[in-house]
Motif scaffolding. Structure first.
Motif, PDB file in Angstrom:
ATOM      1  N   GLY A 268      -1.546  -0.162  -6.154  1.00  0.00           N
ATOM      2  CA  GLY A 268      -1.019  -0.428  -4.821  1.00  0.00           C
ATOM      3  C   GLY A 268      -2.130  -0.706  -3.826  1.00  0.00           C
ATOM      4  N   PHE A 269      -3.195   0.086  -3.880  1.00  0.00           N
ATOM      5  CA  PHE A 269      -4.310  -0.124  -2.968  1.00  0.00           C
ATOM      6  C   PHE A 269      -5.030  -1.434  -3.281  1.00  0.00           C
ATOM      7  CE2 PHE A 269      -8.890   0.268  -2.221  1.00  0.00           C
ATOM      8  CZ  PHE A 269      -8.899   0.383  -0.838  1.00  0.00           C
ATOM      9  N   LEU A 270      -5.295  -1.691  -4.553  1.00  0.00           N
ATOM     10  CA  LEU A 270      -6.019  -2.899  -4.931  1.00  0.00           C
ATOM     11  C   LEU A 270      -5.217  -4.151  -4.611  1.00  0.00           C
ATOM     12  CD1 LEU A 270      -7.470  -1.779  -8.390  1.00  0.00           C
ATOM     13  CD2 LEU A 270      -8.662  -1.918  -6.200  1.00  0.00           C
TER      14      LEU A 270
ATOM     15  N   THR B 167       1.193  -7.220 -10.742  1.00  0.00           N
ATOM     16  CA  THR B 167       1.414  -7.350 -12.180  1.00  0.00           C
ATOM     17  C   THR B 167       0.168  -7.860 -12.884  1.00  0.00           C
ATOM     18  OG1 THR B 167       3.734  -7.861 -11.731  1.00  0.00           O
ATOM     19  CG2 THR B 167       2.912  -8.366 -13.928  1.00  0.00           C
ATOM     20  N   TYR B 168      -0.497  -8.851 -12.272  1.00  0.00           N
ATOM     21  CA  TYR B 168      -1.701  -9.416 -12.889  1.00  0.00           C
ATOM     22  C   TYR B 168      -2.808  -8.377 -12.969  1.00  0.00           C
ATOM     23  CZ  TYR B 168      -5.611 -12.519 -13.844  1.00  0.00           C
ATOM     24  OH  TYR B 168      -6.706 -13.127 -14.420  1.00  0.00           O
ATOM     25  N   ILE B 169      -3.027  -7.630 -11.899  1.00  0.00           N
ATOM     26  CA  ILE B 169      -4.075  -6.607 -11.894  1.00  0.00           C
ATOM     27  C   ILE B 169      -3.777  -5.534 -12.940  1.00  0.00           C
ATOM     28  CG2 ILE B 169      -5.186  -4.812 -10.517  1.00  0.00           C
ATOM     29  CD1 ILE B 169      -4.726  -6.556  -8.053  1.00  0.00           C
ATOM     30  N   SER B 170      -2.511  -5.134 -13.034  1.00  0.00           N
ATOM     31  CA  SER B 170      -2.129  -4.112 -14.005  1.00  0.00           C
ATOM     32  C   SER B 170      -2.311  -4.596 -15.438  1.00  0.00           C
ATOM     33  CB  SER B 170      -0.672  -3.693 -13.777  1.00  0.00           C
ATOM     34  OG  SER B 170      -0.525  -3.051 -12.530  1.00  0.00           O
ATOM     35  N   SER B 171      -1.916  -5.850 -15.704  1.00  0.00           N
ATOM     36  CA  SER B 171      -1.981  -6.369 -17.066  1.00  0.00           C
ATOM     37  C   SER B 171      -3.407  -6.592 -17.527  1.00  0.00           C
ATOM     38  CB  SER B 171      -1.192  -7.681 -17.161  1.00  0.00           C
ATOM     39  OG  SER B 171      -1.802  -8.687 -16.360  1.00  0.00           O
TER      40      SER B 171
ATOM     41  N   LEU C 107       0.815  -1.211   0.000  1.00  0.00           N
ATOM     42  CA  LEU C 107       0.000   0.000   0.000  1.00  0.00           C
ATOM     43  C   LEU C 107       0.850   1.263   0.000  1.00  0.00           C
ATOM     44  CD1 LEU C 107      -2.824   1.315   0.270  1.00  0.00           C
ATOM     45  CD2 LEU C 107      -2.545   1.134   2.754  1.00  0.00           C
ATOM     46  N   LEU C 108       1.922   1.287   0.807  1.00  0.00           N
ATOM     47  CA  LEU C 108       2.699   2.501   1.008  1.00  0.00           C
ATOM     48  C   LEU C 108       3.954   2.582   0.152  1.00  0.00           C
ATOM     49  CD1 LEU C 108       2.462   2.737   4.909  1.00  0.00           C
ATOM     50  CD2 LEU C 108       1.037   3.897   3.207  1.00  0.00           C
ATOM     51  N   GLY C 109       4.446   1.414  -0.319  1.00  0.00           N
ATOM     52  CA  GLY C 109       5.705   1.420  -1.057  1.00  0.00           C
ATOM     53  C   GLY C 109       5.671   2.302  -2.290  1.00  0.00           C
TER      54      GLY C 109
END
Length: 420
Positions: free
Chosen positions: A255-257, A241-245, A141-143
């Motif tokens: 980051g939140f998701l 990576t999966y969520i982004s792709s 979340l914070l990175g």
């Protein structure tokens, strides 16, 4: 005011019925529960695992900025920035951090050899291990936010600084044995010592290495730990990576998701230990509880990931399945992760350290193999990654269900040394 727990003779007998002989008259009837030193120790080790996980995941979070450039103030832009899939296998720091993680786990289980009453070990150990999903939640979340606003080195500065401050807390409050703790309640001390009386070893004996290598219950814990850690690694490393792709979401939202499922895992981690100890009070066999927990933490999670690429891409469906997967996975903590304390309490710290090292091997291999699958087959890459995960996870689970045990092994029992 400390919460008090009643321990009736009937409950005590059912909890200690398997390979445990404890004089019920020696165990205090009322002892401090949650507001106690042993639960305080569980909270401190919880924070320890929180710090360990933030340091481990920070490497994966900051790799995006590291690959993009060496400028410490390099920022993520507003669009989704994807890390080259095979870059995870190129970090020399990951094996070092994972090896340190295995050593830390072994040291923590050495504490529970002296601090954990047998019928409370599930909840105490799961409270301890629950720091890991909470750490994953915090760093994911914070990175990205810290990297965007301050630069990627500050991710290590912030969490590393918190870790240094935490060390002072550890040095001041953690003691190897309740007998030597200066602030422990006398009743609680007597309760812990009496509960562990059957494990007191009057003299050191040589480590039965050959017998351990031939022990199928021991191997089953290690193999299943490897397969479960493969699942956990894929969730931590490749979920962003999966969520982004799939959904082309920018990195701040990602980051939140990506972090959201891990807060579910944190809650599950704490509750599963309570449930395991509750089942023991209902006359469930210890080995049955361990295997049920291991099954529920492995099979449903890997099966849900297996079907994920075959579903029509849907934001709600994908996030729901990922949250369920992360929520079920920690149930294994009341199974294979506590099991070394059952089969060999004298050597549990060593066994847990070795078992975690096997898990660390999975944490190194999983990103490497998955990266190759994704880079070689962009169309069906995710299907191959999740199919391989399911096959490995199912194999380790079956091996544990067949050969797993919860009774003290012969090689772990006290042996009387005689002279010829």
């Amino acid at each position: 005011m400390a919460t008090m727990t009643e321990l009736s003779p009937t409950v005590e007998k059912s909890k200690f019925s398997q390979n445990t002989q404890v004089d019920e008259n020696l165990v205090p009837k009322k002892v401090p529960s949650f507001c106690s030193t042993r639960y305080g120790l569980a909270l401190i080790t919880h924070l320890c695992n929180f710090m360990v996980m933030t340091q481990y995941v920070a490497i994966n979070i900051t790799m995006v900025a590291m690959v993009n450039g060496t400028n410490h103030q390099s920022r993520f832009n507003g669009s989704t920035e994807m890390l080259p899939i095979d870059s995870f296998s190129g970090s020399n720091d990951v094996p070092k951090s994972l090896s340190a993680e295995g050593s830390i786990f072994g040291g923590q289980f050495a504490l529970w050899e002296k601090w954990g009453p047998p019928h409370e070990r599930s909840r105490l150990c799961t409270i301890t291990i629950a720091g890991m999903p909470l750490g994953a939640f915090a760093i994911i979340l914070l990175g990205g936010i810290i990297s965007q606003s301050l630069g990627w080195p500050f991710v290590f500065y912030v969490f590393g600084g918190i870790g240094c401050i935490y060390c002072l807390l550890w040095f001041a409050l953690v003691y190897d044995n309740p007998i030597f703790h200066p602030w422990i309640n006398v009743t609680e001390k007597e309760y812990i010592v009496a509960s562990l009386a059957h494990q007191v070893i009057p003299q050191k004996q040589p480590l039965p290495i050959k017998a351990m290598l031939r022990s199928l219950p021991l191997w089953s814990i290690g193999v299943c730990n490897f397969s479960h850690q493969w699942l956990v690694t894929i969730l931590i490393v490749y979920m962003p990576t999966y969520i982004s792709s799939v959904f082309n979401i920018n990195i701040r939202d990602n980051g939140f998701l990506s972090a959201l499922p891990f807060i579910i895992a944190w809650v599950t981690s704490i509750l599963t230990g309570q449930l395991a100890d509750f089942l023991l009070t209902k006359n469930f066999r210890l080995v049955t509880v361990r295997k049920i927990a291991t099954f529920l933490g492995n099979f449903p999670s890997s099966a849900l990931l297996l079907v994920l690429p075959y579903l029509t891409p849907s934001y709600v469906t994908t996030m729901t399945l990922l949250m369920i997967t992360c929520g079920l996975s920690p149930i294994s903590q009341s199974g294979i992760y506590v099991n070394p304390l059952d089969i060999a309490p004298r050597h549990s710290s060593l066994l847990m350290g070795v078992s975690r090292e096997l898990g660390c091997a999975a944490a190194i291999a999983a990103p490497t193999v998955s990266g190759l699958l994704l880079s070689q087959d962009p169309v069906f890459g995710w299907r191959n990654v999740f199919l391989l995960l399911f096959a490995i996870n199912l194999s380790g689970l079956i091996f544990y269900l067949v050969f797993g045990d919860a009774s003290i092994q012969d090689w772990a029992k006290e042996r009387k040394l005689t002279r010829l």
